[in-house]
Design a protein around this motif. Sequence first.
Motif, PDB file in Angstrom:
ATOM      1  N   GLU A 273      92.706 123.978 113.035  1.00  0.00           N
ATOM      2  CA  GLU A 273      91.647 123.645 113.997  1.00  0.00           C
ATOM      3  C   GLU A 273      90.665 124.814 114.151  1.00  0.00           C
ATOM      4  OE1 GLU A 273      93.193 121.512 117.413  1.00  0.00           O
ATOM      5  OE2 GLU A 273      91.281 121.759 118.463  1.00  0.00           O
ATOM      6  N   ALA A 274      91.186 126.035 114.134  1.00  0.00           N
ATOM      7  CA  ALA A 274      90.300 127.204 114.260  1.00  0.00           C
ATOM      8  C   ALA A 274      89.341 127.281 113.065  1.00  0.00           C
ATOM      9  CB  ALA A 274      91.134 128.482 114.356  1.00  0.00           C
ATOM     10  N   HIS A 275      89.876 127.043 111.858  1.00  0.00           N
ATOM     11  CA  HIS A 275      89.025 127.033 110.653  1.00  0.00           C
ATOM     12  C   HIS A 275      87.930 125.990 110.796  1.00  0.00           C
ATOM     13  CE1 HIS A 275      90.448 129.761 107.531  1.00  0.00           C
ATOM     14  NE2 HIS A 275      91.687 129.560 107.959  1.00  0.00           N
ATOM     15  N   GLU A 276      88.316 124.791 111.240  1.00  0.00           N
ATOM     16  CA  GLU A 276      87.329 123.699 111.370  1.00  0.00           C
ATOM     17  C   GLU A 276      86.240 124.078 112.361  1.00  0.00           C
ATOM     18  OE1 GLU A 276      90.517 120.133 110.459  1.00  0.00           O
ATOM     19  OE2 GLU A 276      89.752 120.381 112.503  1.00  0.00           O
ATOM     20  N   LEU A 277      86.674 124.652 113.503  1.00  0.00           N
ATOM     21  CA  LEU A 277      85.694 125.034 114.528  1.00  0.00           C
ATOM     22  C   LEU A 277      84.692 126.027 113.955  1.00  0.00           C
ATOM     23  CD1 LEU A 277      87.978 125.437 117.676  1.00  0.00           C
ATOM     24  CD2 LEU A 277      85.919 124.043 117.568  1.00  0.00           C
ATOM     25  N   ILE A 278      85.208 127.043 113.280  1.00  0.00           N
ATOM     26  CA  ILE A 278      84.332 128.104 112.768  1.00  0.00           C
ATOM     27  C   ILE A 278      83.396 127.552 111.679  1.00  0.00           C
ATOM     28  CG2 ILE A 278      84.312 130.331 111.559  1.00  0.00           C
ATOM     29  CD1 ILE A 278      87.099 130.784 113.108  1.00  0.00           C
ATOM     30  N   GLU A 279      83.967 126.711 110.798  1.00  0.00           N
ATOM     31  CA  GLU A 279      83.125 126.116 109.740  1.00  0.00           C
ATOM     32  C   GLU A 279      82.029 125.240 110.332  1.00  0.00           C
ATOM     33  OE1 GLU A 279      85.943 124.211 107.133  1.00  0.00           O
ATOM     34  OE2 GLU A 279      86.695 126.210 106.581  1.00  0.00           O
ATOM     35  N   ASN A 280      82.323 124.615 111.476  1.00  0.00           N
ATOM     36  CA  ASN A 280      81.319 123.738 112.104  1.00  0.00           C
ATOM     37  C   ASN A 280      80.364 124.490 113.027  1.00  0.00           C
ATOM     38  OD1 ASN A 280      82.188 121.396 110.858  1.00  0.00           O
ATOM     39  ND2 ASN A 280      83.795 121.068 112.374  1.00  0.00           N
ATOM     40  N   GLY A 281      80.396 125.811 112.988  1.00  0.00           N
ATOM     41  CA  GLY A 281      79.398 126.588 113.723  1.00  0.00           C
ATOM     42  C   GLY A 281      79.797 126.977 115.130  1.00  0.00           C
ATOM     43  N   CYS A 282      81.092 126.811 115.488  1.00  0.00           N
ATOM     44  CA  CYS A 282      81.517 127.209 116.833  1.00  0.00           C
ATOM     45  C   CYS A 282      81.457 128.744 116.946  1.00  0.00           C
ATOM     46  CB  CYS A 282      82.930 126.703 117.088  1.00  0.00           C
ATOM     47  SG  CYS A 282      83.507 127.115 118.714  1.00  0.00           S
ATOM     48  N   LYS A 283      80.892 129.235 118.037  1.00  0.00           N
ATOM     49  CA  LYS A 283      80.693 130.680 118.198  1.00  0.00           C
ATOM     50  C   LYS A 283      81.652 131.286 119.220  1.00  0.00           C
ATOM     51  CE  LYS A 283      77.064 130.920 115.595  1.00  0.00           C
ATOM     52  NZ  LYS A 283      77.383 131.202 114.222  1.00  0.00           N
ATOM     53  N   ASP A 284      82.273 130.452 120.019  1.00  0.00           N
ATOM     54  CA  ASP A 284      83.080 130.960 121.126  1.00  0.00           C
ATOM     55  C   ASP A 284      84.309 130.057 121.259  1.00  0.00           C
ATOM     56  OD1 ASP A 284      82.174 132.651 123.954  1.00  0.00           O
ATOM     57  OD2 ASP A 284      83.895 131.319 124.000  1.00  0.00           O
ATOM     58  N   ILE A 285      85.443 130.569 120.786  1.00  0.00           N
ATOM     59  CA  ILE A 285      86.678 129.762 120.799  1.00  0.00           C
ATOM     60  C   ILE A 285      87.583 130.281 121.898  1.00  0.00           C
ATOM     61  CG2 ILE A 285      88.725 129.096 119.474  1.00  0.00           C
ATOM     62  CD1 ILE A 285      87.146 129.602 116.931  1.00  0.00           C
ATOM     63  N   THR A 286      88.072 129.392 122.750  1.00  0.00           N
ATOM     64  CA  THR A 286      89.035 129.809 123.781  1.00  0.00           C
ATOM     65  C   THR A 286      90.375 129.127 123.532  1.00  0.00           C
ATOM     66  OG1 THR A 286      87.240 130.034 125.367  1.00  0.00           O
ATOM     67  CG2 THR A 286      89.468 130.016 126.264  1.00  0.00           C
ATOM     68  N   LEU A 287      91.401 129.944 123.295  1.00  0.00           N
ATOM     69  CA  LEU A 287      92.753 129.408 123.128  1.00  0.00           C
ATOM     70  C   LEU A 287      93.308 129.097 124.510  1.00  0.00           C
ATOM     71  CD1 LEU A 287      94.157 131.999 120.545  1.00  0.00           C
ATOM     72  CD2 LEU A 287      92.809 129.931 120.115  1.00  0.00           C
ATOM     73  N   LEU A 288      93.910 127.925 124.660  1.00  0.00           N
ATOM     74  CA  LEU A 288      94.363 127.495 125.986  1.00  0.00           C
ATOM     75  C   LEU A 288      95.870 127.326 126.077  1.00  0.00           C
ATOM     76  CD1 LEU A 288      91.854 124.583 126.761  1.00  0.00           C
ATOM     77  CD2 LEU A 288      91.737 126.954 127.569  1.00  0.00           C
ATOM     78  N   GLY A 289      96.406 127.717 127.222  1.00  0.00           N
ATOM     79  CA  GLY A 289      97.816 127.484 127.538  1.00  0.00           C
ATOM     80  C   GLY A 289      98.057 128.006 128.939  1.00  0.00           C
ATOM     81  N   GLN A 290      99.056 127.480 129.644  1.00  0.00           N
ATOM     82  CA  GLN A 290      99.330 127.959 131.005  1.00  0.00           C
ATOM     83  C   GLN A 290      99.841 129.384 130.978  1.00  0.00           C
ATOM     84  OE1 GLN A 290      98.302 126.271 133.392  1.00  0.00           O
ATOM     85  NE2 GLN A 290      98.077 124.263 132.474  1.00  0.00           N
ATOM     86  N   ASN A 291     100.499 129.745 129.875  1.00  0.00           N
ATOM     87  CA  ASN A 291     101.053 131.089 129.752  1.00  0.00           C
ATOM     88  C   ASN A 291     101.033 131.474 128.277  1.00  0.00           C
ATOM     89  OD1 ASN A 291     102.514 133.435 129.903  1.00  0.00           O
ATOM     90  ND2 ASN A 291     104.455 132.452 130.383  1.00  0.00           N
ATOM     91  N   VAL A 292      99.844 131.805 127.780  1.00  0.00           N
ATOM     92  CA  VAL A 292      99.684 132.001 126.328  1.00  0.00           C
ATOM     93  C   VAL A 292     100.599 133.098 125.785  1.00  0.00           C
ATOM     94  CG1 VAL A 292      97.337 131.078 126.105  1.00  0.00           C
ATOM     95  CG2 VAL A 292      97.659 133.491 126.688  1.00  0.00           C
ATOM     96  N   ASN A 293     100.974 134.046 126.629  1.00  0.00           N
ATOM     97  CA  ASN A 293     101.792 135.166 126.141  1.00  0.00           C
ATOM     98  C   ASN A 293     103.171 134.733 125.683  1.00  0.00           C
ATOM     99  OD1 ASN A 293     100.233 136.051 128.805  1.00  0.00           O
ATOM    100  ND2 ASN A 293      99.917 137.500 127.140  1.00  0.00           N
ATOM    101  N   SER A 294     103.627 133.556 126.121  1.00  0.00           N
ATOM    102  CA  SER A 294     104.952 133.138 125.653  1.00  0.00           C
ATOM    103  C   SER A 294     104.823 132.127 124.512  1.00  0.00           C
ATOM    104  CB  SER A 294     105.794 132.591 126.800  1.00  0.00           C
ATOM    105  OG  SER A 294     105.263 131.374 127.251  1.00  0.00           O
ATOM    106  N   TYR A 295     103.634 132.093 123.876  1.00  0.00           N
ATOM    107  CA  TYR A 295     103.434 131.199 122.727  1.00  0.00           C
ATOM    108  C   TYR A 295     104.529 131.419 121.675  1.00  0.00           C
ATOM    109  CZ  TYR A 295     101.878 129.245 118.368  1.00  0.00           C
ATOM    110  OH  TYR A 295     101.860 128.537 117.199  1.00  0.00           O
ATOM    111  N   GLY A 296     104.985 130.331 121.086  1.00  0.00           N
ATOM    112  CA  GLY A 296     105.903 130.431 119.945  1.00  0.00           C
ATOM    113  C   GLY A 296     107.350 130.151 120.289  1.00  0.00           C
ATOM    114  N   LYS A 297     107.673 130.236 121.593  1.00  0.00           N
ATOM    115  CA  LYS A 297     109.073 129.989 121.987  1.00  0.00           C
ATOM    116  C   LYS A 297     109.444 128.563 121.598  1.00  0.00           C
ATOM    117  CE  LYS A 297     109.582 132.617 126.113  1.00  0.00           C
ATOM    118  NZ  LYS A 297     109.408 132.380 127.536  1.00  0.00           N
ATOM    119  N   GLY A 298     110.598 128.410 120.938  1.00  0.00           N
ATOM    120  CA  GLY A 298     111.079 127.065 120.614  1.00  0.00           C
ATOM    121  C   GLY A 298     110.543 126.531 119.293  1.00  0.00           C
TER     122      GLY A 298
END
Length: 466
Positions: free
Chosen positions: A213-238
Amino acid sequence: MSEINTFATQQNEYIELVAQIMQIRAMGEKPLAYVRTYGCQQNVADSENIKGMLALMGYSFTDTPENADFILFNTCAVREHAEDRVFGNVGAIKSIKKKHPSALVALCGCMMEQKHIAQRIYESFPFVGLVFGTHCLHEFPRLLYQSLLSGKRQFVTGNDDLLVHEGLPKRRDGAFKGWLPIMYGCDNFCSYCIVPYVRGRERSRSSAAILKEAHELIENGCKDITLLGQNVNSYGKGLDENISFSELLRRIDAIDGDYTLRFMTSHPKDCTRELIDTIASSRHISKHLHLPFQSGSNRILKLMNRRYTREKYLEIVNYAKEKIDGLSLTSDIIVGFPGETEEDFSQTLSLIEEVGFTSLFTFIYSKRVGTPAAEMLDPISDEEKSERFQRLLKVQEKIAAERCASMVGTRQRVLFEERAKKEGIINARTSGNIVVEVEADEGLIGSFGTVEITASGNWVLRGRPV
Ligand code: 5AD
Ligand code: SF4
């Protein structure tokens, strides 16, 4: 472990069926949808999925509900004020529904995952035909089809699942700003917060899906991407793969292109030195850290179940300041948590002064049914809470004004975002997330540029293109 469910195979049939029904009902015209979103960026991202599905079903979109065939409110449950606004605005739809009886009125989002709210909607608003909770988003085409076909009221909430649903279509609101959810739900159970109850257990998307999705956004001209999550620091658990949030950031940052990478929200208990080092050495990550501390008092932090202390918070913030040149810090604060004394509150004020935040999101505590804090004794009056809230705003206003003033004369890289209300002015945003009003040509909107800061106010800067 989070399992993955793919949207397309299951919902395509219903997308076709709704398109056929609406083609007949709207007599060849495009049916119109009105989607109103309350609350956080996750809700904005969910609404972009809903609009993506509606677009596939043949709908076009309107900014006013009057002539819409489908009216949807995507609701927020985080504070009472947000809920009251929804009740008020849904109530106002009654007269529209009278004039346009075939319109389908629907509600979704966090409020709907609370039983007592769904019940109140059912009883007080008989013209609401469809209600679905956050866990049913991926089944929206089927639910819409069933409502249109049967004409009966449908209330579908409360089925907590652990799936991550990939492949949902998306109709993005902005051409050059993109929301990218990396995880859903929350396991932290801060004692005041309704989110873990209405958005379910924490589950991460695979890094492959996020990178695609990040690649698609950048290829389509997105200049400002915000990654979202209630607690992004614990990304990847599970996840089956072994990946931390810092590693995910590094992999996205490695994608070439002209863009800024942001993320929210970080939880201080999981904010590591590795994360700070990653920001410091990155090419695209904004020099901005939104790190909600909620209260400056260790006693209150314990009651809030935040699992860090004031000292731990200051330690990571000081490390971040040292490592990241020009760092901009922002935070969320709750005033008037049950039992907060004047002494507790003064510690919140002193923390604000010590850190020097660029801006703050400040909230008066709002009692949420079903959370542990709702059961705590709360002897402080509403007047006292409001008075503390005003004091806090005053303190922060001065700090923010000083921070802005210190930037006068500097040069800042900004993204030109939108026309301001004032004629001839464009609102631009710095990497640190501060708005700069710039007298510039509208053709610049959607591109990066450098401005010199010429003046400052409490929250915004003035600048001229260099
Ligand atoms: N009352 C007031 N503010 C709240 N928040 C979450 N729950 C409540 C509540 N019950 C605030 C927190 C959180 C932000 C998104 O909303 O500060 O960080
Ligand atoms: Fe709510 Fe705490 Fe989870 Fe944030 S981390 S969503 S405040 S429970």
